[in-house]
Design a protein around this motif. Structure first.
Motif, PDB file in Angstrom:
ATOM      1  N   MET A  52       0.849  -1.179   0.000  1.00  0.00           N
ATOM      2  CA  MET A  52       0.000   0.000   0.000  1.00  0.00           C
ATOM      3  C   MET A  52       0.886   1.231   0.000  1.00  0.00           C
ATOM      4  N   SER A  53       0.388   2.242  -0.636  1.00  0.00           N
ATOM      5  CA  SER A  53       1.107   3.506  -0.642  1.00  0.00           C
ATOM      6  C   SER A  53       1.189   4.028   0.783  1.00  0.00           C
ATOM      7  N   LEU A  54       2.351   4.456   1.142  1.00  0.00           N
ATOM      8  CA  LEU A  54       2.527   4.998   2.484  1.00  0.00           C
ATOM      9  C   LEU A  54       1.651   6.225   2.708  1.00  0.00           C
ATOM     10  N   LYS A  55       1.397   6.975   1.657  1.00  0.00           N
ATOM     11  CA  LYS A  55       0.637   8.217   1.785  1.00  0.00           C
ATOM     12  C   LYS A  55      -0.751   7.989   2.397  1.00  0.00           C
ATOM     13  N   ALA A  56      -1.449   6.972   1.937  1.00  0.00           N
ATOM     14  CA  ALA A  56      -2.801   6.699   2.435  1.00  0.00           C
ATOM     15  C   ALA A  56      -2.787   6.342   3.918  1.00  0.00           C
ATOM     16  N   ILE A  57      -1.902   5.454   4.323  1.00  0.00           N
ATOM     17  CA  ILE A  57      -1.860   5.031   5.718  1.00  0.00           C
ATOM     18  C   ILE A  57      -1.313   6.141   6.614  1.00  0.00           C
ATOM     19  N   ILE A  58      -0.342   6.896   6.114  1.00  0.00           N
ATOM     20  CA  ILE A  58       0.208   8.000   6.909  1.00  0.00           C
ATOM     21  C   ILE A  58      -0.865   9.062   7.163  1.00  0.00           C
ATOM     22  N   SER A  59      -1.615   9.391   6.142  1.00  0.00           N
ATOM     23  CA  SER A  59      -2.696  10.367   6.296  1.00  0.00           C
ATOM     24  C   SER A  59      -3.713   9.871   7.319  1.00  0.00           C
ATOM     25  N   TYR A  60      -4.058   8.607   7.217  1.00  0.00           N
ATOM     26  CA  TYR A  60      -5.035   8.008   8.132  1.00  0.00           C
ATOM     27  C   TYR A  60      -4.502   8.015   9.564  1.00  0.00           C
TER      28      TYR A  60
ATOM     29  N   HIS B 161     -17.993  10.051  16.355  1.00  0.00           N
ATOM     30  CA  HIS B 161     -18.391   9.529  15.052  1.00  0.00           C
ATOM     31  C   HIS B 161     -17.203   8.842  14.364  1.00  0.00           C
ATOM     32  N   LEU B 162     -16.052   9.497  14.354  1.00  0.00           N
ATOM     33  CA  LEU B 162     -14.853   8.897  13.768  1.00  0.00           C
ATOM     34  C   LEU B 162     -14.477   7.621  14.515  1.00  0.00           C
ATOM     35  N   TYR B 163     -14.525   7.690  15.827  1.00  0.00           N
ATOM     36  CA  TYR B 163     -14.197   6.530  16.663  1.00  0.00           C
ATOM     37  C   TYR B 163     -15.131   5.355  16.368  1.00  0.00           C
ATOM     38  N   TYR B 164     -16.418   5.643  16.275  1.00  0.00           N
ATOM     39  CA  TYR B 164     -17.386   4.563  16.099  1.00  0.00           C
ATOM     40  C   TYR B 164     -17.240   3.899  14.726  1.00  0.00           C
ATOM     41  N   TRP B 165     -16.882   4.669  13.698  1.00  0.00           N
ATOM     42  CA  TRP B 165     -16.601   4.062  12.394  1.00  0.00           C
ATOM     43  C   TRP B 165     -15.326   3.218  12.459  1.00  0.00           C
ATOM     44  N   ASP B 166     -14.305   3.713  13.156  1.00  0.00           N
ATOM     45  CA  ASP B 166     -13.078   2.923  13.314  1.00  0.00           C
ATOM     46  C   ASP B 166     -13.384   1.595  13.998  1.00  0.00           C
ATOM     47  N   LYS B 167     -14.204   1.657  15.016  1.00  0.00           N
ATOM     48  CA  LYS B 167     -14.603   0.455  15.766  1.00  0.00           C
ATOM     49  C   LYS B 167     -15.290  -0.545  14.821  1.00  0.00           C
ATOM     50  N   PHE B 168     -16.182  -0.049  13.979  1.00  0.00           N
ATOM     51  CA  PHE B 168     -16.851  -0.923  13.004  1.00  0.00           C
ATOM     52  C   PHE B 168     -15.833  -1.559  12.055  1.00  0.00           C
ATOM     53  N   ILE B 169     -14.957  -0.742  11.489  1.00  0.00           N
ATOM     54  CA  ILE B 169     -13.972  -1.243  10.528  1.00  0.00           C
ATOM     55  C   ILE B 169     -13.080  -2.302  11.177  1.00  0.00           C
ATOM     56  N   LEU B 170     -12.597  -1.987  12.373  1.00  0.00           N
ATOM     57  CA  LEU B 170     -11.688  -2.884  13.084  1.00  0.00           C
ATOM     58  C   LEU B 170     -12.367  -4.214  13.433  1.00  0.00           C
TER      59      LEU B 170
ATOM     60  N   THR C 155      -7.810   3.145  19.440  1.00  0.00           N
ATOM     61  CA  THR C 155      -8.504   2.341  18.436  1.00  0.00           C
ATOM     62  C   THR C 155      -7.942   2.587  17.046  1.00  0.00           C
ATOM     63  N   ARG C 156      -7.668   3.853  16.709  1.00  0.00           N
ATOM     64  CA  ARG C 156      -7.095   4.156  15.393  1.00  0.00           C
ATOM     65  C   ARG C 156      -5.722   3.513  15.255  1.00  0.00           C
ATOM     66  N   ASN C 157      -4.916   3.536  16.318  1.00  0.00           N
ATOM     67  CA  ASN C 157      -3.602   2.899  16.259  1.00  0.00           C
ATOM     68  C   ASN C 157      -3.730   1.391  16.064  1.00  0.00           C
ATOM     69  N   GLN C 158      -4.688   0.773  16.757  1.00  0.00           N
ATOM     70  CA  GLN C 158      -4.938  -0.663  16.564  1.00  0.00           C
ATOM     71  C   GLN C 158      -5.337  -0.934  15.119  1.00  0.00           C
ATOM     72  N   LEU C 159      -6.201  -0.082  14.597  1.00  0.00           N
ATOM     73  CA  LEU C 159      -6.679  -0.228  13.229  1.00  0.00           C
ATOM     74  C   LEU C 159      -5.522  -0.117  12.237  1.00  0.00           C
ATOM     75  N   CYS C 160      -4.660   0.857  12.436  1.00  0.00           N
ATOM     76  CA  CYS C 160      -3.517   1.035  11.526  1.00  0.00           C
ATOM     77  C   CYS C 160      -2.557  -0.146  11.600  1.00  0.00           C
TER      78      CYS C 160
ATOM     79  N   ALA D 211      -3.439  -3.216  12.312  1.00  0.00           N
ATOM     80  CA  ALA D 211      -4.130  -4.315  11.621  1.00  0.00           C
ATOM     81  C   ALA D 211      -4.042  -4.136  10.103  1.00  0.00           C
ATOM     82  N   ILE D 212      -4.210  -2.924   9.638  1.00  0.00           N
ATOM     83  CA  ILE D 212      -4.125  -2.630   8.201  1.00  0.00           C
ATOM     84  C   ILE D 212      -2.735  -2.968   7.685  1.00  0.00           C
ATOM     85  N   ASP D 213      -1.737  -2.642   8.477  1.00  0.00           N
ATOM     86  CA  ASP D 213      -0.351  -2.875   8.085  1.00  0.00           C
ATOM     87  C   ASP D 213      -0.050  -4.361   7.898  1.00  0.00           C
ATOM     88  N   SER D 214      -0.829  -5.215   8.545  1.00  0.00           N
ATOM     89  CA  SER D 214      -0.573  -6.655   8.452  1.00  0.00           C
ATOM     90  C   SER D 214      -1.321  -7.319   7.285  1.00  0.00           C
TER      91      SER D 214
END
Length: 151
Positions: free
Chosen positions: A1-9, A44-53, A99-104, A106-109
């Protein structure tokens, strides 16, 4: 994945974490009449992250069909109710960052070249195209927060 997308997130966590420096009352007023407060936006951001994760990340694999996104209005209202469990803004912000750090992590893996669909849609997503949607969503809400705090 492009670093730009994950770094921005991931960078969203830094900006949200800095909000703790503001007085709590500033985060409780709606950003505009009929709109959410900063507290509700972060929730709102947190709750979407929770859903995604919890719902999407564990199922992301080549050729997978992820469950459909929930009804946005229902999910957003549910999220606003859910954040009433947090005793204050610091607790909510800390949970968002965690939660966002956990999500990132997980995405990295996840392999960056996988393709998957969501719900009954035929559109093929890559990990990057999926994260880009939420990264743009973050930018929209961060601009709202910046605007409110600058006045």
């Amino acid at each position: 994945m492009s670093l730009k997308a994950i770094i921005s997130y991931q960078d969203t966590t830094k900006e949200i974490a800095m909000i703790k420096e503001n007085e709590e009352y500033k985060m409780l007023d709606p950003i505009k009449e009929g709109k959410w407060s900063i507290r509700e936006i972060i929730g709102h951001l947190y709750y979407w992250d929770k859903f995604i994760l919890e719902q999407h990340i564990p199922c992301m694999a080549q050729g997978a069909n992820l469950i459909a996104f929930p009804d946005h209005d229902f999910h957003n209202n549910e999220g606003i109710q859910y954040i009433s469990n947090f005793k204050n803004m610091v607790a909510l912000i800390d949970e968002f960052v965690y939660t966002r750090n956990q999500l990132c992590e997980a995405i990295d893996s996840i392999k960056s070249d996988i393709r998957f669909t969501i719900g009954s849609g035929k559109r093929q997503f890559t990990l990057e195209s999926y994260i880009s949607i939420f990264s743009k969503h973050d930018i929209h809400h961060l601009e709202q927060i910046r605007n409110k705090l600058s006045h």
